[in-house]
Design a protein around this motif. Structure first.
Motif, short mmCIF file in Angstrom:
data_model
loop_
_atom_site.label_atom_id
_atom_site.label_comp_id
_atom_site.label_asym_id
_atom_site.label_seq_id
_atom_site.Cartn_x
_atom_site.Cartn_y
_atom_site.Cartn_z
N SER A 111 0.85 -1.37 0.02
CA SER A 111 0.07 -0.06 -0.15
C SER A 111 0.88 1.26 0.06
O SER A 111 0.57 2.34 -0.64
CB SER A 111 -0.94 -0.09 1.34
OG SER A 111 -1.75 1.07 1.19
N PHE A 112 2.04 1.40 0.63
CA PHE A 112 2.89 2.36 0.87
C PHE A 112 3.33 2.53 -0.33
O PHE A 112 3.52 3.86 -0.93
CB PHE A 112 3.89 2.36 1.99
CG PHE A 112 4.95 3.32 2.11
CD1 PHE A 112 4.48 4.56 2.48
CD2 PHE A 112 6.06 3.09 1.43
CE1 PHE A 112 5.39 5.60 2.58
CE2 PHE A 112 7.18 4.23 1.31
CZ PHE A 112 6.89 5.36 2.31
N SER A 113 3.96 1.65 -1.11
CA SER A 113 4.55 1.72 -2.44
C SER A 113 3.60 2.29 -3.61
O SER A 113 3.77 3.18 -4.17
CB SER A 113 5.10 0.34 -2.84
OG SER A 113 5.67 0.40 -4.22
N THR A 114 2.15 1.68 -3.54
CA THR A 114 1.30 2.01 -4.37
C THR A 114 0.92 3.88 -3.97
O THR A 114 0.85 4.46 -5.02
CB THR A 114 0.00 1.55 -3.95
OG1 THR A 114 0.30 0.13 -4.29
CG2 THR A 114 -1.26 1.97 -5.27
N LYS A 115 0.81 4.13 -2.99
CA LYS A 115 0.44 5.76 -2.59
C LYS A 115 1.77 6.38 -2.96
O LYS A 115 1.41 7.67 -3.53
CB LYS A 115 0.05 5.61 -1.33
CG LYS A 115 -0.93 5.06 -0.62
CD LYS A 115 -2.26 5.82 -1.22
CE LYS A 115 -3.30 4.97 -0.61
NZ LYS A 115 -4.90 5.73 -1.14
N LEU A 116 2.79 5.95 -2.95
CA LEU A 116 4.20 6.65 -2.92
C LEU A 116 4.24 6.88 -4.47
O LEU A 116 4.66 7.84 -4.99
CB LEU A 116 5.57 6.03 -2.38
CG LEU A 116 6.55 6.90 -2.62
CD1 LEU A 116 6.58 8.29 -1.93
CD2 LEU A 116 7.79 6.09 -1.89
N ASN A 117 4.07 6.08 -5.29
CA ASN A 117 4.17 5.94 -6.77
C ASN A 117 2.87 7.15 -7.20
O ASN A 117 3.11 7.60 -8.13
CB ASN A 117 3.83 4.77 -7.47
CG ASN A 117 5.02 3.64 -7.41
OD1 ASN A 117 6.27 4.34 -7.78
ND2 ASN A 117 4.82 2.60 -7.04
#
Length: 67
Positions: free
Chosen positions: A21-27
């Motif tokens: 989720s963190f990776s998705t939001k950061l992208n």
């Protein structure tokens, strides 16, 4: 704090240790300049409405009057 962020769309919130989720939001943030600008504006608005010096002073005055 997460509720304020979500309700006012002034940042991102992810569950602790949820790296996907963190990776998705950061992208999303990296790829969407408008989202970043809008979140920044929203964050400033929330700060001014809830945490400006005058508002915090009034809250403390109210607190001390009730002691």
């Amino acid at each position: 704090m997460a509720l304020i962020i979500d309700e006012n769309q002034c940042g991102i919130v992810v569950q602790h240790e949820d790296l996907d989720s963190f990776s998705t939001k950061l992208n999303q943030l990296i790829n969407d300049d408008n989202m970043v600008v809008n979140m920044g504006k929203n964050a400033l608005d929330v700060f001014k409405k809830k945490y400006s010096q005058n508002i915090v002073i009034k809250k403390y005055e109210k607190l001390f009057k009730n002691i």
